[in-house]
Every structure is written in C-alpha cells, then in structure tokens.
Design a protein around this motif. Sequence first.
Motif, PDB file in Angstrom:
ATOM      1  N   TYR A 273       0.856  -1.184   0.000  1.00  0.00           N
ATOM      2  CA  TYR A 273       0.000   0.000   0.000  1.00  0.00           C
ATOM      3  C   TYR A 273       0.888   1.228   0.000  1.00  0.00           C
ATOM      4  O   TYR A 273       1.954   1.251   0.632  1.00  0.00           O
ATOM      5  CB  TYR A 273      -0.896   0.027   1.240  1.00  0.00           C
ATOM      6  CG  TYR A 273      -1.773   1.259   1.350  1.00  0.00           C
ATOM      7  CD1 TYR A 273      -2.960   1.351   0.642  1.00  0.00           C
ATOM      8  CD2 TYR A 273      -1.394   2.327   2.149  1.00  0.00           C
ATOM      9  CE1 TYR A 273      -3.763   2.482   0.737  1.00  0.00           C
ATOM     10  CE2 TYR A 273      -2.189   3.463   2.254  1.00  0.00           C
ATOM     11  CZ  TYR A 273      -3.366   3.538   1.540  1.00  0.00           C
ATOM     12  OH  TYR A 273      -4.155   4.663   1.621  1.00  0.00           O
ATOM     13  N   ARG A 317      -2.342  -7.099  -2.048  1.00  0.00           N
ATOM     14  CA  ARG A 317      -2.362  -5.712  -1.622  1.00  0.00           C
ATOM     15  C   ARG A 317      -3.293  -5.516  -0.431  1.00  0.00           C
ATOM     16  O   ARG A 317      -4.151  -6.353  -0.162  1.00  0.00           O
ATOM     17  CB  ARG A 317      -2.856  -4.810  -2.763  1.00  0.00           C
ATOM     18  CG  ARG A 317      -1.899  -4.669  -3.930  1.00  0.00           C
ATOM     19  CD  ARG A 317      -2.376  -3.605  -4.886  1.00  0.00           C
ATOM     20  NE  ARG A 317      -2.587  -2.309  -4.237  1.00  0.00           N
ATOM     21  CZ  ARG A 317      -1.607  -1.451  -3.933  1.00  0.00           C
ATOM     22  NH1 ARG A 317      -0.353  -1.774  -4.213  1.00  0.00           N
ATOM     23  NH2 ARG A 317      -1.882  -0.301  -3.349  1.00  0.00           N
ATOM     24  N   GLU A 319      -6.332  -3.322   0.721  1.00  0.00           N
ATOM     25  CA  GLU A 319      -7.363  -2.588  -0.005  1.00  0.00           C
ATOM     26  C   GLU A 319      -8.477  -2.141   0.942  1.00  0.00           C
ATOM     27  O   GLU A 319      -8.679  -2.738   2.009  1.00  0.00           O
ATOM     28  CB  GLU A 319      -7.960  -3.461  -1.122  1.00  0.00           C
ATOM     29  CG  GLU A 319      -6.933  -3.852  -2.177  1.00  0.00           C
ATOM     30  CD  GLU A 319      -7.540  -4.724  -3.260  1.00  0.00           C
ATOM     31  OE1 GLU A 319      -8.644  -5.280  -3.041  1.00  0.00           O
ATOM     32  OE2 GLU A 319      -6.911  -4.858  -4.329  1.00  0.00           O
TER      33      GLU A 319
END
Length: 322
Positions: A273, A317, A319
């Motif tokens: 991130y 990732r 999110e």
Amino acid sequence: MSRLFAASLAAVSLVSGLSAFASARAAEPEPPEALTWMALKEINEAYFNRAEPMNRPALVTRLPDGMIRAVDVSRDGKPDWLLDYSGVGTGFCGTGGCLQTLYVSDGDAYVLAFDEQALEFEVAEVGGEARVEAQVHHTFCVPDDWDCTYAFAWDPGLLRLVERPNARGVTLLTSGLEPIGERADKFDPDALPAEMAEVWRTSRVTCPTTNNDDGLEVRRAFIRSVPDLNGDDRRDWIATAPYACIDQESTEETPLSAFAVYVSQGESLVKAYESAPGVWAATDIASRPARLRVGPPCGYGTECRFETLTWNAQAGRLETVD
C-alpha cells in the motif's frame, strides 16, 4: 498484664518484624553490578563538561533507593530489570515523564526492551500474561489524548515487546510508539530487513538549516515495525517519507509526507500500500491479523475519519473494505 510481660511481648514483636523485613530484603535479588555501574556513569556524565570539569555537583556514588528493581516480564525464571530514572532529575525527565529502561532476560542474556520517557510505567499480570503498560506524552496518540497509554507483552521468539490492548481496552495504535525509540543513537539500519534498510538509505534528504553549524540537516524515512497485517504471523513495516525541505522563514506549515506499507511474503517484503501525502495511518489490533486504518489528519477535538484496509491475498495488496 505486667509491664515486664508487655515489654517482653513488644520486644518479641519487634524482633519478629525485623526478621520478616530482613527475610523480605534477602528474598529480593541484588541488581547486577553492570546495571548499577551503567546508571551511575549516565548520571555523572549528565553534568560533565570537559571544558569546566570542576563546575559540577558532587560525584554520585549511590543510586536512589529503588531505582533498579526486579520485575517479571519474560517468565523464564530469571529476574528482568527495570531502571526508573524519576528520582535522578536533570536530563532524564521532561514533559513526557522520566526515562524508564527495561532489560528482559532471554534465558542466556538480557535484551534492551524499553527505553523511553513515561509518565507512568507498570508491569502487571493480565489474563495470565505479563503486561508492560506505559503512559506517555499525549502527542503519541492521535488525536491528542492526555491518557495516552500503550501496553505490551514479551515475545520470546521475536525478543521484543509486542503490542497489546491497554487497560482501557484501546486497540487502535495511532502513532507507533516504539518501546526502544527511534533516536539516532539507537537506530541501526543494519538491523532492518534488507528491503527496509534500502528504503532508509535511499530516502536521504538534505535541507538547509540555521540550527546546525554546517548549515545542513539530513532527513530520512521514519521506519517502524507493525503487527502482522496479512495473516502470516510475521510483523510488517511502515516507512514514512522524510519531511520536505521548506524555507525556514516561511510561515507555512510543513507539508505532511506519504507512507508505504511493506508486508512479508516468504522471506521477502513487498509493497502492499502507498498513501497519498498527508494521510495518517493507525493499526487496529482488535483482530488477527491486525487491520490498517488510514485517514486525513485529525487533531485535538477533531474526529478521526479512518477507512479500514484489509489484506487481499489474490491481489497481494491492502485494499479498502467495502
């Protein structure tokens, strides 16, 4: 009751009390000589000026009573040692309280586990686990909280204190207090994972300043370890970019920096991130894995509006949760 009998009874009581006191003192382990020597050296050096060696108070040869005491943090059968500098004074106390230094036994040696100023510092048992709880300067909490308290427990595998909810049940860690601090004299980039060491080394920014003799100030990324965010039971990392250089005569506020989150995947770290500039990050340890919460800056009396990020294993990732 005769006066003689009463006097004899009082004498017996006094002897018994003194014996109990002596037994209690005998049961207390003596602080290691190395810690006593270290503390005396630090206290005396606080007043030392090589240009004026005579201009100083008398040499301190005895520590304040109770400055070094045994505590039980690691539960390995050996005493851990807490040095409380609150009775020392000059150079060891400030608006954030007084220096508290904790050495924890790993069975064979001692690890420096906490070395920061604290307004209150306590070791207590919570749910069968030894907890360290420290009330620190209010700016370590976002928004400012005058009861800013962090709690930790010892992890024998990591050989460090790891985050726990505090006594009030607070699980949102908003400012990343590191128990051994991030001061330049303690920060060792070689102790970081290779990926984070590279981020630190390549983040260098040199800014003009009137505060240093050479007119320069070197800034680098602020790197800290955070609880596991992706569910692999390994700690992850946040790197906040150094503040940009600004004109010292300017009245503008220093622009806030962006940060990046790196999570472990196997033996490596990957960027999971990257924030926009001026975004705050907080870690919520109410669940496992922990969750990252991000949002715009918030201050005293301002509500913090965080979005929650969660790990997407397929995308690799962090999110936003829908």
